[in-house]
Design a protein around this motif. Structure first.
Motif, mmCIF file in Angstrom:
data_model
loop_
_atom_site.group_PDB
_atom_site.id
_atom_site.type_symbol
_atom_site.label_atom_id
_atom_site.label_comp_id
_atom_site.label_asym_id
_atom_site.label_seq_id
_atom_site.Cartn_x
_atom_site.Cartn_y
_atom_site.Cartn_z
ATOM 1 N N GLY A 1 6.941 16.584 5.521
ATOM 2 C CA GLY A 1 7.084 15.234 4.813
ATOM 3 C C GLY A 1 5.652 14.491 3.575
ATOM 4 N N GLY A 2 6.651 13.977 3.028
ATOM 5 C CA GLY A 2 5.846 13.365 2.363
ATOM 6 C C GLY A 2 5.737 12.078 2.063
ATOM 7 N N CYS A 3 5.558 11.576 0.988
ATOM 8 C CA CYS A 3 5.373 10.222 0.503
ATOM 9 C C CYS A 3 6.363 10.235 -1.363
ATOM 10 C CB CYS A 3 4.183 9.693 -0.261
ATOM 11 S SG CYS A 3 3.731 10.515 -1.626
ATOM 12 N N LEU A 4 6.720 8.986 -1.960
ATOM 13 C CA LEU A 4 8.080 8.778 -2.420
ATOM 14 C C LEU A 4 7.454 9.700 -3.177
ATOM 15 C CD1 LEU A 4 10.880 7.277 -3.205
ATOM 16 C CD2 LEU A 4 9.384 5.205 -4.010
ATOM 17 N N GLU B 1 -4.165 12.835 -0.066
ATOM 18 C CA GLU B 1 -5.394 12.301 1.022
ATOM 19 C C GLU B 1 -3.930 10.949 1.283
ATOM 20 O OE1 GLU B 1 -9.546 10.742 1.390
ATOM 21 O OE2 GLU B 1 -8.792 12.283 0.081
ATOM 22 N N LEU B 2 -4.285 10.703 2.213
ATOM 23 C CA LEU B 2 -3.412 9.571 2.741
ATOM 24 C C LEU B 2 -5.049 8.376 2.648
ATOM 25 C CD1 LEU B 2 -2.389 9.908 6.217
ATOM 26 C CD2 LEU B 2 -0.730 9.386 4.039
ATOM 27 N N ALA B 3 -4.149 7.256 1.987
ATOM 28 C CA ALA B 3 -5.676 6.414 1.968
ATOM 29 C C ALA B 3 -5.368 5.496 2.915
ATOM 30 C CB ALA B 3 -4.779 5.153 0.644
ATOM 31 N N LEU B 4 -6.423 5.053 3.998
ATOM 32 C CA LEU B 4 -6.393 4.213 4.854
ATOM 33 C C LEU B 4 -6.660 2.678 4.734
ATOM 34 C CD1 LEU B 4 -7.906 6.968 7.803
ATOM 35 C CD2 LEU B 4 -5.379 6.305 7.443
ATOM 36 N N VAL C 1 -7.050 -0.341 14.437
ATOM 37 C CA VAL C 1 -6.411 0.607 13.874
ATOM 38 C C VAL C 1 -5.992 0.837 12.785
ATOM 39 C CG1 VAL C 1 -3.870 0.336 13.050
ATOM 40 C CG2 VAL C 1 -5.363 -1.162 15.795
ATOM 41 N N ARG C 2 -5.584 1.879 11.968
ATOM 42 C CA ARG C 2 -5.475 2.254 10.439
ATOM 43 C C ARG C 2 -3.906 2.442 10.037
ATOM 44 N NH1 ARG C 2 -9.060 3.250 13.653
ATOM 45 N NH2 ARG C 2 -8.101 5.601 14.267
ATOM 46 N N ARG C 3 -3.366 2.243 9.297
ATOM 47 C CA ARG C 3 -2.229 2.752 8.843
ATOM 48 C C ARG C 3 -2.924 3.391 7.460
ATOM 49 N NH1 ARG C 3 1.332 -0.683 11.445
ATOM 50 N NH2 ARG C 3 0.621 -1.400 13.323
ATOM 51 N N GLY C 4 -2.182 4.631 7.257
ATOM 52 C CA GLY C 4 -1.915 5.138 5.654
ATOM 53 C C GLY C 4 -0.708 4.706 5.015
ATOM 54 N N PHE C 5 -1.014 5.488 3.454
ATOM 55 C CA PHE C 5 -0.123 4.788 2.542
ATOM 56 C C PHE C 5 -0.833 6.141 1.839
ATOM 57 C CE2 PHE C 5 -3.218 2.134 1.965
ATOM 58 C CZ PHE C 5 -3.535 2.329 0.926
ATOM 59 N N CYS C 6 0.091 6.509 0.701
ATOM 60 C CA CYS C 6 0.275 6.671 -0.462
ATOM 61 C C CYS C 6 -0.573 5.700 -1.366
ATOM 62 C CB CYS C 6 0.924 7.329 -0.963
ATOM 63 S SG CYS C 6 0.869 7.881 -2.906
ATOM 64 N N ALA C 7 -1.822 6.200 -2.364
ATOM 65 C CA ALA C 7 -2.576 5.001 -2.666
ATOM 66 C C ALA C 7 -1.498 5.176 -4.427
ATOM 67 C CB ALA C 7 -3.786 5.781 -3.062
ATOM 68 N N ALA C 8 -1.134 6.433 -4.953
ATOM 69 C CA ALA C 8 -0.682 6.209 -5.978
ATOM 70 C C ALA C 8 0.796 5.583 -5.751
ATOM 71 C CB ALA C 8 0.036 7.679 -6.201
ATOM 72 N N CYS C 9 2.263 5.117 -4.918
ATOM 73 C CA CYS C 9 3.608 5.151 -4.539
ATOM 74 C C CYS C 9 3.053 3.845 -3.995
ATOM 75 C CB CYS C 9 4.176 6.000 -4.785
ATOM 76 S SG CYS C 9 4.775 6.740 -3.402
ATOM 77 N N GLY C 10 2.327 4.157 -2.894
ATOM 78 C CA GLY C 10 1.940 2.762 -2.152
ATOM 79 C C GLY C 10 2.912 3.404 -0.583
ATOM 80 N N SER C 11 3.640 4.181 -0.717
ATOM 81 C CA SER C 11 4.579 4.842 1.003
ATOM 82 C C SER C 11 4.353 4.727 1.749
ATOM 83 C CB SER C 11 5.585 5.972 0.589
ATOM 84 O OG SER C 11 6.148 5.829 -1.022
ATOM 85 N N THR C 12 4.757 4.472 2.970
ATOM 86 C CA THR C 12 4.235 3.712 3.872
ATOM 87 C C THR C 12 3.634 5.483 5.147
ATOM 88 O OG1 THR C 12 5.724 2.868 5.361
ATOM 89 C CG2 THR C 12 4.320 1.431 4.421
ATOM 90 N N ARG C 13 3.286 5.199 5.532
ATOM 91 C CA ARG C 13 3.284 6.467 5.655
ATOM 92 C C ARG C 13 3.150 6.979 7.736
ATOM 93 N NH1 ARG C 13 6.673 8.870 3.434
ATOM 94 N NH2 ARG C 13 6.842 6.910 3.305
ATOM 95 N N SER C 14 1.818 6.339 8.313
ATOM 96 C CA SER C 14 1.450 6.582 9.263
ATOM 97 C C SER C 14 0.871 5.412 10.005
ATOM 98 C CB SER C 14 0.097 8.160 9.066
ATOM 99 O OG SER C 14 -0.535 7.614 8.650
ATOM 100 N N TYR C 15 0.461 5.709 11.464
ATOM 101 C CA TYR C 15 -0.407 4.879 12.342
ATOM 102 C C TYR C 15 -1.430 5.577 12.779
ATOM 103 C CZ TYR C 15 -1.333 1.354 16.219
ATOM 104 O OH TYR C 15 -2.100 1.061 17.060
#
Length: 128
Positions: free
Chosen positions: A8-11, A59-62, A69-83
């Motif tokens: 999987g991946g981000c947008l 790399e996931l931005a956190l 709690v750390r929530r992961g997302f893509c720093a480029a497009c902002g897509s949410t990915r993880s917890y």
């Protein structure tokens, strides 16, 4: 036994991941923080042992959304990915929508059901 590799991946495609093997659990989360993180009335997650997860691109931005709690997302497009959270230190939780093929990850339960918005009506998941 599930020996499949799930991808999987981000947008935008900047962040990609692979997960080897089965999820430990799947479920909907209704908490306020997940609603704010995703912009959706509920989030579908799959939980895995951290050792099963490999980030293969980017790399996931956190973001530390609350203590422990750390929530992961893509720093480029902002897509949410993880917890990730101190409550489950060996687990990595992935938003089901992040998978290229989300079909294997049908939710089987609800977390924080008491925070569910009143107008959201989901069919209760069938037990695994």
């Amino acid at each position: 036994m599930d020996t499949q590799t799930h991808r999987g991946g981000c947008l935008c495609g900047a962040v990609r991941f692979e997960i080897a093997g089965p999820a430990k659990w799947t479920g909907y989360c209704h908490c306020h923080s997940c609603r704010k993180h995703t912009g959706a009335p509920a989030s579908a997650f799959a939980g895995f042992e951290r050792s099963q997860v490999t980030v293969t691109a980017g790399e996931l931005a956190l973001f530390a959304s609350s203590p422990g709690v750390r929530r992961g997302f893509c720093a480029a497009c902002g897509s949410t990915r993880s917890y990730e959270g101190d409550r489950w230190p060996t687990e990595f939780h992935v938003h089901v929508g992040a998978f290229d093929d989300p079909e294997p990850f049908a939710p089987t339960g609800h977390a924080f059901a008491e925070e569910r918005v009143s107008w959201l009506h989901l069919t209760d998941p069938a037990p695994p």
